[in-house]
Design a protein around this motif. Structure first.
Motif, PDB file in Angstrom:
ATOM      1  N   GLY A  16      44.806 -15.593 -48.502  1.00 52.06           N
ATOM      2  CA  GLY A  16      44.646 -15.006 -47.184  1.00 52.06           C
ATOM      3  C   GLY A  16      43.238 -14.506 -46.943  1.00 52.06           C
ATOM      4  N   ILE A  17      43.077 -13.905 -45.804  1.00 55.19           N
ATOM      5  CA  ILE A  17      41.805 -13.323 -45.401  1.00 55.19           C
ATOM      6  C   ILE A  17      41.987 -11.819 -45.385  1.00 55.19           C
ATOM      7  N   CYS A  18      41.041 -11.106 -45.944  1.00 49.39           N
ATOM      8  CA  CYS A  18      41.120  -9.659 -46.049  1.00 49.39           C
ATOM      9  C   CYS A  18      40.029  -9.039 -45.175  1.00 49.39           C
ATOM     10  N   CYS A  19      40.408  -8.223 -44.221  1.00 54.18           N
ATOM     11  CA  CYS A  19      39.462  -7.582 -43.316  1.00 54.18           C
ATOM     12  C   CYS A  19      39.067  -6.212 -43.878  1.00 54.18           C
ATOM     13  N   LYS A  20      37.794  -5.916 -43.849  1.00 51.64           N
ATOM     14  CA  LYS A  20      37.274  -4.648 -44.373  1.00 51.64           C
ATOM     15  C   LYS A  20      36.906  -3.661 -43.266  1.00 51.64           C
ATOM     16  N   LEU A  21      37.545  -3.798 -42.099  1.00 52.00           N
ATOM     17  CA  LEU A  21      37.240  -2.898 -40.992  1.00 52.00           C
ATOM     18  C   LEU A  21      37.503  -1.443 -41.363  1.00 52.00           C
ATOM     19  N   SER A  22      38.582  -1.173 -42.080  1.00 56.20           N
ATOM     20  CA  SER A  22      38.891   0.216 -42.432  1.00 56.20           C
ATOM     21  C   SER A  22      37.787   0.833 -43.292  1.00 56.20           C
ATOM     22  N   THR A  23      37.174   0.038 -44.157  1.00 53.38           N
ATOM     23  CA  THR A  23      36.065   0.524 -44.988  1.00 53.38           C
ATOM     24  C   THR A  23      34.863   0.876 -44.118  1.00 53.38           C
ATOM     25  N   LEU A  24      34.526  -0.009 -43.181  1.00 51.44           N
ATOM     26  CA  LEU A  24      33.401   0.258 -42.286  1.00 51.44           C
ATOM     27  C   LEU A  24      33.674   1.466 -41.399  1.00 51.44           C
ATOM     28  N   MET A  25      34.894   1.569 -40.913  1.00 52.43           N
ATOM     29  CA  MET A  25      35.237   2.733 -40.089  1.00 52.43           C
ATOM     30  C   MET A  25      35.108   4.014 -40.898  1.00 52.43           C
ATOM     31  N   GLY A  26      35.508   3.980 -42.153  1.00 52.51           N
ATOM     32  CA  GLY A  26      35.379   5.150 -43.012  1.00 52.51           C
ATOM     33  C   GLY A  26      33.932   5.525 -43.264  1.00 52.51           C
ATOM     34  N   GLU A  27      33.080   4.519 -43.476  1.00 54.82           N
ATOM     35  CA  GLU A  27      31.655   4.781 -43.712  1.00 54.82           C
ATOM     36  C   GLU A  27      31.008   5.442 -42.501  1.00 54.82           C
ATOM     37  N   SER A  47      44.115  -1.344 -34.568  1.00 50.04           N
ATOM     38  CA  SER A  47      45.058  -0.867 -35.575  1.00 50.04           C
ATOM     39  C   SER A  47      45.469  -1.987 -36.525  1.00 50.04           C
ATOM     40  N   ASN A  48      45.767  -3.159 -35.978  1.00 46.09           N
ATOM     41  CA  ASN A  48      46.141  -4.297 -36.831  1.00 46.09           C
ATOM     42  C   ASN A  48      45.006  -4.711 -37.760  1.00 46.09           C
ATOM     43  N   LEU A  49      43.780  -4.700 -37.258  1.00 44.19           N
ATOM     44  CA  LEU A  49      42.635  -5.013 -38.118  1.00 44.19           C
ATOM     45  C   LEU A  49      42.445  -3.932 -39.176  1.00 44.19           C
ATOM     46  N   HIS A  50      42.569  -2.692 -38.759  1.00 44.63           N
ATOM     47  CA  HIS A  50      42.394  -1.559 -39.668  1.00 44.63           C
ATOM     48  C   HIS A  50      43.386  -1.616 -40.826  1.00 44.63           C
ATOM     49  N   HIS A  51      44.621  -2.010 -40.519  1.00 45.79           N
ATOM     50  CA  HIS A  51      45.672  -2.078 -41.534  1.00 45.79           C
ATOM     51  C   HIS A  51      45.822  -3.476 -42.127  1.00 45.79           C
ATOM     52  N   ASP A  52      44.844  -4.359 -41.816  1.00 43.43           N
ATOM     53  CA  ASP A  52      44.796  -5.722 -42.360  1.00 43.43           C
ATOM     54  C   ASP A  52      46.085  -6.498 -42.087  1.00 43.43           C
ATOM     55  N   LYS A  53      46.528  -6.459 -40.819  1.00 42.41           N
ATOM     56  CA  LYS A  53      47.763  -7.143 -40.435  1.00 42.41           C
ATOM     57  C   LYS A  53      47.540  -8.240 -39.397  1.00 42.41           C
TER      58      LYS A  53
END
Length: 69
Positions: A16-27, A47-53
């Protein structure tokens, strides 16, 4: 060409593809509401990107996120 910090890990075995948006948002200390306010993307999409869904992502979404980060 716009450089984008959004990392997408492509796994060799088509896992699959793993999105790292939550990491960037945290930074950047952004929450979903702030990303919504700054990009105009729907809260559900963020929200879906943040939770990698997410199942798929459009170029428009990529462009808005790349401009933000």
């Amino acid at each position: 060409m716009l450089y984008c910090r959004i990392n997408v890990n492509l796994w060799v075995m088509f896992i699959g593809i793993c999105c790292k948006l939550s990491t960037l948002m945290g930074e950047e200390r952004y929450n979903i509401q702030e990303v919504y306010d700054l990009t105009g993307l729907s809260r559900g999409t963020i929200s879906n990107l943040h939770h990698d869904k997410m199942q798929r992502i459009d170029y428009e979404i990529w462009n808005k996120l790349c401009e933000l980060f």
